[in-house]
Scaffold this motif. Sequence first.
Motif, mmCIF file in Angstrom:
data_model
loop_
_atom_site.group_PDB
_atom_site.id
_atom_site.type_symbol
_atom_site.label_atom_id
_atom_site.label_comp_id
_atom_site.label_asym_id
_atom_site.label_seq_id
_atom_site.Cartn_x
_atom_site.Cartn_y
_atom_site.Cartn_z
ATOM 1 N N PHE A 1 0.839 -1.193 0.000
ATOM 2 C CA PHE A 1 0.000 0.000 0.000
ATOM 3 C C PHE A 1 0.880 1.251 0.000
ATOM 4 C CE2 PHE A 1 -2.109 3.369 2.495
ATOM 5 C CZ PHE A 1 -3.207 3.589 1.688
ATOM 6 N N ASP A 2 1.994 1.184 0.718
ATOM 7 C CA ASP A 2 2.952 2.293 0.784
ATOM 8 C C ASP A 2 4.300 1.740 0.336
ATOM 9 O OD1 ASP A 2 4.211 4.687 1.298
ATOM 10 O OD2 ASP A 2 4.167 4.492 3.486
ATOM 11 N N PRO A 3 4.547 1.679 -0.974
ATOM 12 C CA PRO A 3 5.704 0.950 -1.484
ATOM 13 C C PRO A 3 7.032 1.584 -1.095
ATOM 14 C CG PRO A 3 4.529 2.045 -3.269
ATOM 15 C CD PRO A 3 3.707 2.240 -2.047
ATOM 16 N N PRO A 4 8.075 0.760 -0.982
ATOM 17 C CA PRO A 4 9.397 1.276 -0.618
ATOM 18 C C PRO A 4 9.973 2.150 -1.721
ATOM 19 C CG PRO A 4 9.550 -1.016 -1.279
ATOM 20 C CD PRO A 4 8.092 -0.693 -1.220
ATOM 21 N N GLU A 5 10.817 3.075 -1.305
ATOM 22 C CA GLU A 5 11.527 3.933 -2.246
ATOM 23 C C GLU A 5 13.030 3.749 -2.083
ATOM 24 O OE1 GLU A 5 10.209 7.938 -1.754
ATOM 25 O OE2 GLU A 5 8.147 7.492 -2.381
ATOM 26 N N ALA A 6 13.778 4.269 -3.030
ATOM 27 C CA ALA A 6 15.220 4.036 -3.070
ATOM 28 C C ALA A 6 15.930 4.493 -1.802
ATOM 29 C CB ALA A 6 15.817 4.742 -4.285
ATOM 30 N N GLY A 7 15.473 5.582 -1.200
ATOM 31 C CA GLY A 7 16.157 6.122 -0.038
ATOM 32 C C GLY A 7 15.741 5.517 1.286
ATOM 33 N N ASP A 8 14.786 4.594 1.263
ATOM 34 C CA ASP A 8 14.331 3.989 2.511
ATOM 35 C C ASP A 8 15.440 3.154 3.150
ATOM 36 O OD1 ASP A 8 11.871 5.100 2.102
ATOM 37 O OD2 ASP A 8 10.853 3.221 1.630
ATOM 38 N N PRO A 9 15.591 3.206 4.474
ATOM 39 C CA PRO A 9 16.574 2.344 5.141
ATOM 40 C C PRO A 9 16.261 0.878 4.878
ATOM 41 C CG PRO A 9 15.755 4.036 6.644
ATOM 42 C CD PRO A 9 14.879 4.082 5.426
ATOM 43 N N ALA A 10 17.300 0.101 4.610
ATOM 44 C CA ALA A 10 17.121 -1.329 4.340
ATOM 45 C C ALA A 10 17.788 -2.204 5.390
ATOM 46 C CB ALA A 10 17.682 -1.681 2.962
ATOM 47 N N VAL A 11 18.954 -1.774 5.874
ATOM 48 C CA VAL A 11 19.735 -2.569 6.829
ATOM 49 C C VAL A 11 20.321 -1.634 7.869
ATOM 50 C CG1 VAL A 11 21.673 -4.159 7.142
ATOM 51 C CG2 VAL A 11 20.381 -4.199 5.011
ATOM 52 N N ARG A 12 20.238 -2.047 9.142
ATOM 53 C CA ARG A 12 20.867 -1.279 10.204
ATOM 54 C C ARG A 12 21.541 -2.238 11.183
ATOM 55 N NH1 ARG A 12 16.533 1.321 12.656
ATOM 56 N NH2 ARG A 12 16.536 -0.055 14.481
ATOM 57 N N ALA A 13 22.813 -1.997 11.430
ATOM 58 C CA ALA A 13 23.590 -2.800 12.366
ATOM 59 C C ALA A 13 24.732 -1.936 12.863
ATOM 60 C CB ALA A 13 24.126 -4.058 11.686
ATOM 61 N N PRO A 14 25.399 -2.330 13.950
ATOM 62 C CA PRO A 14 26.548 -1.549 14.423
ATOM 63 C C PRO A 14 27.567 -1.335 13.312
ATOM 64 C CG PRO A 14 25.918 -3.169 16.069
ATOM 65 C CD PRO A 14 25.095 -3.464 14.852
ATOM 66 N N GLY A 15 27.815 -0.084 12.973
ATOM 67 C CA GLY A 15 28.774 0.243 11.924
ATOM 68 C C GLY A 15 28.262 0.045 10.516
ATOM 69 N N LEU A 16 26.967 -0.220 10.345
ATOM 70 C CA LEU A 16 26.414 -0.488 9.018
ATOM 71 C C LEU A 16 25.015 0.106 8.919
ATOM 72 C CD1 LEU A 16 26.630 -2.039 6.273
ATOM 73 C CD2 LEU A 16 25.514 -3.958 7.442
ATOM 74 N N ALA A 17 24.803 0.943 7.905
ATOM 75 C CA ALA A 17 23.478 1.498 7.638
ATOM 76 C C ALA A 17 23.373 1.721 6.134
ATOM 77 C CB ALA A 17 23.256 2.802 8.390
ATOM 78 N N LEU A 18 22.432 1.024 5.492
ATOM 79 C CA LEU A 18 22.298 1.107 4.043
ATOM 80 C C LEU A 18 20.846 1.361 3.676
ATOM 81 C CD1 LEU A 18 24.434 -1.986 2.941
ATOM 82 C CD2 LEU A 18 25.112 0.417 2.786
ATOM 83 N N SER A 19 20.639 2.236 2.704
ATOM 84 C CA SER A 19 19.317 2.403 2.104
ATOM 85 C C SER A 19 19.120 1.299 1.066
ATOM 86 C CB SER A 19 19.202 3.766 1.445
ATOM 87 O OG SER A 19 20.066 3.829 0.314
ATOM 88 N N GLN A 20 17.908 1.220 0.533
ATOM 89 C CA GLN A 20 17.672 0.217 -0.511
ATOM 90 C C GLN A 20 18.585 0.463 -1.718
ATOM 91 O OE1 GLN A 20 14.493 -1.940 -1.501
ATOM 92 N NE2 GLN A 20 13.355 -1.775 0.400
ATOM 93 N N SER A 21 18.702 1.694 -2.171
ATOM 94 C CA SER A 21 19.548 1.956 -3.336
ATOM 95 C C SER A 21 21.015 1.663 -3.036
ATOM 96 C CB SER A 21 19.369 3.393 -3.816
ATOM 97 O OG SER A 21 19.789 4.313 -2.830
ATOM 98 N N GLU A 22 21.468 2.010 -1.842
ATOM 99 C CA GLU A 22 22.858 1.716 -1.466
ATOM 100 C C GLU A 22 23.095 0.217 -1.374
ATOM 101 O OE1 GLU A 22 23.797 5.708 1.233
ATOM 102 O OE2 GLU A 22 22.874 3.939 2.146
ATOM 103 N N LEU A 23 22.127 -0.495 -0.850
ATOM 104 C CA LEU A 23 22.242 -1.943 -0.730
ATOM 105 C C LEU A 23 22.427 -2.593 -2.090
ATOM 106 C CD1 LEU A 23 21.847 -4.496 1.170
ATOM 107 C CD2 LEU A 23 19.454 -4.410 0.450
ATOM 108 N N TRP A 24 21.581 -2.204 -3.059
ATOM 109 C CA TRP A 24 21.631 -2.864 -4.366
ATOM 110 C C TRP A 24 22.772 -2.346 -5.228
ATOM 111 C CZ3 TRP A 24 19.666 -7.181 -3.723
ATOM 112 C CH2 TRP A 24 18.556 -7.360 -2.905
#
Length: 246
Positions: free
Chosen positions: A154-177
């Motif tokens: 209903f509210d689809p993800p966008e490229a800038g949405d956070p995808a992964v978060r961990a100590p020392g690691l934070a990636l958006s969907q676009s950064e991940l792919w």
Amino acid sequence: MTTLPALLQRELSRDPGRPLVTFYDHASGERSELSVTTYANWVAKAASLLVEEHDLERGDALCLDLPAHWLGPVFLGAAWSAGLVVVGAEEAGTAEAVVCGPGSVAEHAARAGDVPVLACALLPMGVRFAEALPEGVHDVGVEIWGQPDAFIAFDPPEAGDPAVRAPGLALSQSELWSAAAAGTLVTDGGRLLSAANPASPPEIATFTEPLARGGSLVLVAHPDPARLESTSADERVTDRDQSTRS
């Protein structure tokens, strides 16, 4: 490709029948294989379970506390299809929902009254637990089968949405792919043999790289060093990561 739904749709259009995740458990003898189509169906079911049954919304955090298993990539895909951010077990207390395996049910059951706790038996074919679960804990093997094979957020993800978060690691969907497409674990269209856990944020690339590069993952749980060579040959592996090298 900057979001999981766009990337998965590309792969469905290109070669829907090719293997995407092949799972071995050297301890039990299990072998399970998910084609691109089968994977997409499981992702849709899991995403519907998270969103429609348990009311997760875009931007919520999903804690994945699963060992190496084919359901790890499934719930990664489900989270990213719904615009959720994946966190590891160390951030379970900040997550809006938890997906765990049998080894950590007791650890997470205390939060079952506050957030959805979904437990996976990790038995072949994704079936239910044989024994009763703690009160309030949901059995994925019971709830997932009634979900549809298609999911449209209903509210689809966008490229800038956070995808992964961990100590020392934070990636958006676009950064991940983008990172996955530029990775070096697997060649384009290749098959990667790995015993690492793709559901653990530091090891997510073992799944995202094969998906982004038109390849596939051969995931081995409880690897037997004496069987890795035959598994590699049987599955026509082209690449191996450090976890499967002697």
